[in-house]
Design a protein around this motif. Structure first.
Motif, PDB file in Angstrom:
ATOM      1  N   LEU A  12       7.174  65.571   6.206  1.00 39.90           N
ATOM      2  CA  LEU A  12       5.729  65.582   5.979  1.00 39.90           C
ATOM      3  C   LEU A  12       4.950  65.173   7.220  1.00 39.90           C
ATOM      4  O   LEU A  12       3.927  65.773   7.535  1.00 39.90           O
ATOM      5  CB  LEU A  12       5.339  64.691   4.801  1.00 39.90           C
ATOM      6  CG  LEU A  12       3.832  64.649   4.515  1.00 39.90           C
ATOM      7  CD1 LEU A  12       3.299  66.030   4.149  1.00 39.90           C
ATOM      8  CD2 LEU A  12       3.513  63.646   3.430  1.00 39.90           C
ATOM      9  N   GLY A  38       4.362  61.961  -0.559  1.00 36.99           N
ATOM     10  CA  GLY A  38       5.024  63.103   0.060  1.00 36.99           C
ATOM     11  C   GLY A  38       4.195  64.355   0.178  1.00 36.99           C
ATOM     12  O   GLY A  38       4.748  65.448   0.268  1.00 36.99           O
ATOM     13  N   TRP A  39       2.846  64.197   0.217  1.00 39.20           N
ATOM     14  CA  TRP A  39       2.035  65.400   0.308  1.00 39.20           C
ATOM     15  C   TRP A  39       0.689  65.175   0.974  1.00 39.20           C
ATOM     16  O   TRP A  39       0.244  64.038   1.134  1.00 39.20           O
ATOM     17  CB  TRP A  39       1.867  66.037  -1.041  1.00 39.20           C
ATOM     18  CG  TRP A  39       1.147  65.224  -2.108  1.00 39.20           C
ATOM     19  CD1 TRP A  39       0.809  63.908  -2.072  1.00 39.20           C
ATOM     20  CD2 TRP A  39       0.696  65.710  -3.361  1.00 39.20           C
ATOM     21  NE1 TRP A  39       0.180  63.536  -3.237  1.00 39.20           N
ATOM     22  CE2 TRP A  39       0.095  64.627  -4.050  1.00 39.20           C
ATOM     23  CE3 TRP A  39       0.736  66.932  -3.988  1.00 39.20           C
ATOM     24  CZ2 TRP A  39      -0.456  64.763  -5.315  1.00 39.20           C
ATOM     25  CZ3 TRP A  39       0.187  67.059  -5.251  1.00 39.20           C
ATOM     26  CH2 TRP A  39      -0.393  65.987  -5.911  1.00 39.20           C
ATOM     27  N   GLY A  55       3.909  69.597   1.203  1.00 40.15           N
ATOM     28  CA  GLY A  55       4.615  68.427   0.720  1.00 40.15           C
ATOM     29  C   GLY A  55       6.095  68.645   0.530  1.00 40.15           C
ATOM     30  O   GLY A  55       6.602  69.756   0.639  1.00 40.15           O
ATOM     31  N   ARG A  56       6.748  67.533   0.236  1.00 39.34           N
ATOM     32  CA  ARG A  56       8.179  67.605  -0.055  1.00 39.34           C
ATOM     33  C   ARG A  56       8.383  68.276  -1.414  1.00 39.34           C
ATOM     34  O   ARG A  56       7.555  68.109  -2.317  1.00 39.34           O
ATOM     35  CB  ARG A  56       8.778  66.200  -0.072  1.00 39.34           C
ATOM     36  CG  ARG A  56       8.746  65.521   1.302  1.00 39.34           C
ATOM     37  CD  ARG A  56       9.511  64.201   1.307  1.00 39.34           C
ATOM     38  NE  ARG A  56       9.011  63.234   0.334  1.00 39.34           N
ATOM     39  CZ  ARG A  56       8.182  62.230   0.626  1.00 39.34           C
ATOM     40  NH1 ARG A  56       7.763  62.040   1.854  1.00 39.34           N
ATOM     41  NH2 ARG A  56       7.792  61.404  -0.319  1.00 39.34           N
TER      42      ARG A  56
END
Length: 136
Positions: A12, A38-39, A55-56
Protein backbone atom coordinates in the motif's frame (compact mmCIF):
# COMPACT_ATOMS: atom_id res chain seq x y z
CA UNK A 1 -23.14 4.17 -13.04
CA UNK A 2 -20.19 3.12 -10.87
CA UNK A 3 -19.94 3.27 -7.09
CA UNK A 4 -16.21 2.56 -6.94
CA UNK A 5 -13.30 0.75 -8.51
CA UNK A 6 -10.92 -1.22 -6.28
CA UNK A 7 -7.37 -2.00 -7.43
CA UNK A 8 -5.37 -4.52 -5.47
CA UNK A 9 -1.83 -3.99 -4.26
CA UNK A 10 0.73 -5.99 -2.34
CA UNK A 11 2.38 -2.81 -0.95
CA UNK A 12 0.00 0.00 0.00
CA UNK A 13 2.73 2.51 0.83
CA UNK A 14 4.35 2.08 -2.58
CA UNK A 15 0.99 2.10 -4.39
CA UNK A 16 -0.15 5.21 -2.51
CA UNK A 17 2.94 7.14 -3.62
CA UNK A 18 2.40 6.01 -7.22
CA UNK A 19 -1.28 7.03 -7.31
CA UNK A 20 -0.67 10.36 -5.56
CA UNK A 21 1.59 11.29 -8.49
CA UNK A 22 -0.51 9.75 -11.24
CA UNK A 23 -3.83 11.22 -10.13
CA UNK A 24 -2.48 14.74 -9.44
CA UNK A 25 -3.30 16.11 -12.94
CA UNK A 26 -6.93 14.94 -12.71
CA UNK A 27 -9.79 16.66 -10.89
CA UNK A 28 -9.67 14.19 -8.00
CA UNK A 29 -8.89 14.55 -4.30
CA UNK A 30 -7.86 12.15 -1.60
CA UNK A 31 -10.89 11.02 0.38
CA UNK A 32 -9.12 8.68 2.80
CA UNK A 33 -5.77 7.04 3.45
CA UNK A 34 -5.93 4.36 6.11
CA UNK A 35 -2.69 2.35 6.15
CA UNK A 36 -3.81 0.27 9.15
CA UNK A 37 -6.92 -0.77 7.20
CA UNK A 38 -4.84 -1.33 4.06
CA UNK A 39 -6.46 1.11 1.68
CA UNK A 40 -6.67 4.61 0.23
CA UNK A 41 -9.37 6.22 -1.90
CA UNK A 42 -9.85 9.23 -4.14
CA UNK A 43 -13.06 10.97 -5.14
CA UNK A 44 -14.09 13.62 -7.66
CA UNK A 45 -12.91 17.12 -6.65
CA UNK A 46 -16.51 18.07 -5.83
CA UNK A 47 -16.97 15.01 -3.63
CA UNK A 48 -19.20 12.00 -4.04
CA UNK A 49 -18.66 9.05 -6.32
CA UNK A 50 -17.30 7.11 -8.06
CA UNK A 51 -14.33 6.34 -5.86
CA UNK A 52 -11.00 4.95 -6.96
CA UNK A 53 -9.67 2.74 -4.16
CA UNK A 54 -6.27 1.07 -3.90
CA UNK A 55 -5.75 -1.54 -1.23
CA UNK A 56 -4.71 -4.94 -0.09
CA UNK A 57 -7.00 -7.80 -1.14
CA UNK A 58 -9.80 -8.27 1.38
CA UNK A 59 -9.31 -12.03 1.57
CA UNK A 60 -5.68 -11.64 2.66
CA UNK A 61 -4.42 -13.59 -0.34
CA UNK A 62 -1.63 -12.20 -2.57
CA UNK A 63 -2.62 -9.66 -5.19
CA UNK A 64 -2.57 -10.74 -8.83
CA UNK A 65 -3.27 -8.44 -11.77
CA UNK A 66 -6.03 -9.78 -14.02
CA UNK A 67 -5.52 -10.18 -17.75
CA UNK A 68 -8.21 -8.39 -19.70
CA UNK A 69 -9.18 -6.09 -16.84
CA UNK A 70 -8.56 -2.37 -17.09
CA UNK A 71 -9.66 0.81 -15.35
CA UNK A 72 -9.99 3.90 -17.54
CA UNK A 73 -9.64 7.33 -15.94
CA UNK A 74 -11.45 10.26 -17.57
CA UNK A 75 -9.39 13.26 -18.65
CA UNK A 76 -10.99 16.58 -19.56
CA UNK A 77 -8.50 17.27 -22.35
CA UNK A 78 -5.60 15.73 -24.24
CA UNK A 79 -3.01 17.55 -22.15
CA UNK A 80 -4.29 15.71 -19.04
CA UNK A 81 -3.89 12.40 -20.89
CA UNK A 82 -0.26 13.22 -21.58
CA UNK A 83 0.33 14.48 -18.01
CA UNK A 84 -1.15 11.39 -16.36
CA UNK A 85 0.75 9.01 -18.64
CA UNK A 86 4.02 10.88 -18.03
CA UNK A 87 3.40 10.86 -14.26
CA UNK A 88 2.72 7.11 -14.34
CA UNK A 89 5.99 6.39 -16.13
CA UNK A 90 7.95 8.79 -13.91
CA UNK A 91 6.52 7.01 -10.84
CA UNK A 92 7.72 3.62 -12.09
CA UNK A 93 4.73 2.50 -14.15
CA UNK A 94 5.11 0.65 -17.43
CA UNK A 95 3.84 1.98 -20.78
CA UNK A 96 1.16 -0.12 -22.46
CA UNK A 97 0.43 2.42 -25.21
CA UNK A 98 1.61 6.02 -25.53
CA UNK A 99 -0.75 9.02 -25.67
CA UNK A 100 -2.42 9.42 -29.01
CA UNK A 101 -5.62 9.27 -31.03
CA UNK A 102 -7.39 5.94 -31.28
CA UNK A 103 -9.95 6.61 -34.05
CA UNK A 104 -10.93 2.94 -34.19
CA UNK A 105 -12.79 3.55 -30.89
CA UNK A 106 -14.41 6.80 -32.05
CA UNK A 107 -13.27 9.94 -33.94
CA UNK A 108 -12.37 11.98 -30.84
CA UNK A 109 -10.88 9.26 -28.62
CA UNK A 110 -7.44 10.23 -27.32
CA UNK A 111 -5.91 7.91 -24.77
CA UNK A 112 -2.86 6.33 -23.19
CA UNK A 113 -2.30 3.05 -21.36
CA UNK A 114 -0.01 1.99 -18.52
CA UNK A 115 0.45 -0.55 -15.76
CA UNK A 116 0.90 0.41 -12.13
CA UNK A 117 3.57 -1.00 -9.83
CA UNK A 118 1.46 -4.12 -9.16
CA UNK A 119 0.73 -4.81 -12.84
CA UNK A 120 -2.83 -3.43 -12.87
CA UNK A 121 -3.66 -2.00 -16.30
CA UNK A 122 -5.04 1.52 -16.48
CA UNK A 123 -5.97 3.90 -19.24
CA UNK A 124 -6.54 7.62 -19.27
CA UNK A 125 -8.87 8.85 -21.99
CA UNK A 126 -10.33 12.06 -23.37
CA UNK A 127 -13.48 11.88 -25.51
CA UNK A 128 -13.73 15.44 -26.85
CA UNK A 129 -12.20 16.97 -29.98
CA UNK A 130 -8.76 18.55 -29.76
CA UNK A 131 -8.81 22.23 -28.83
CA UNK A 132 -7.73 24.60 -31.61
CA UNK A 133 -3.95 24.49 -31.89
CA UNK A 134 -3.69 21.46 -29.60
CA UNK A 135 -1.49 18.64 -30.94
CA UNK A 136 -3.27 15.42 -31.86
Amino acid sequence: MLSHVYLGTKDLSRAFGFYQRVLAPLPLKLRFHEPDEGWAGWEPAGGGRPLLIVGRPFDGQPHGAGNGQMVALLATDRAQVRQVHAAALAAGGRCEGPPGPRPHYHPHYYGAYFRDLDGNKLAVACHVPAAPGEPS
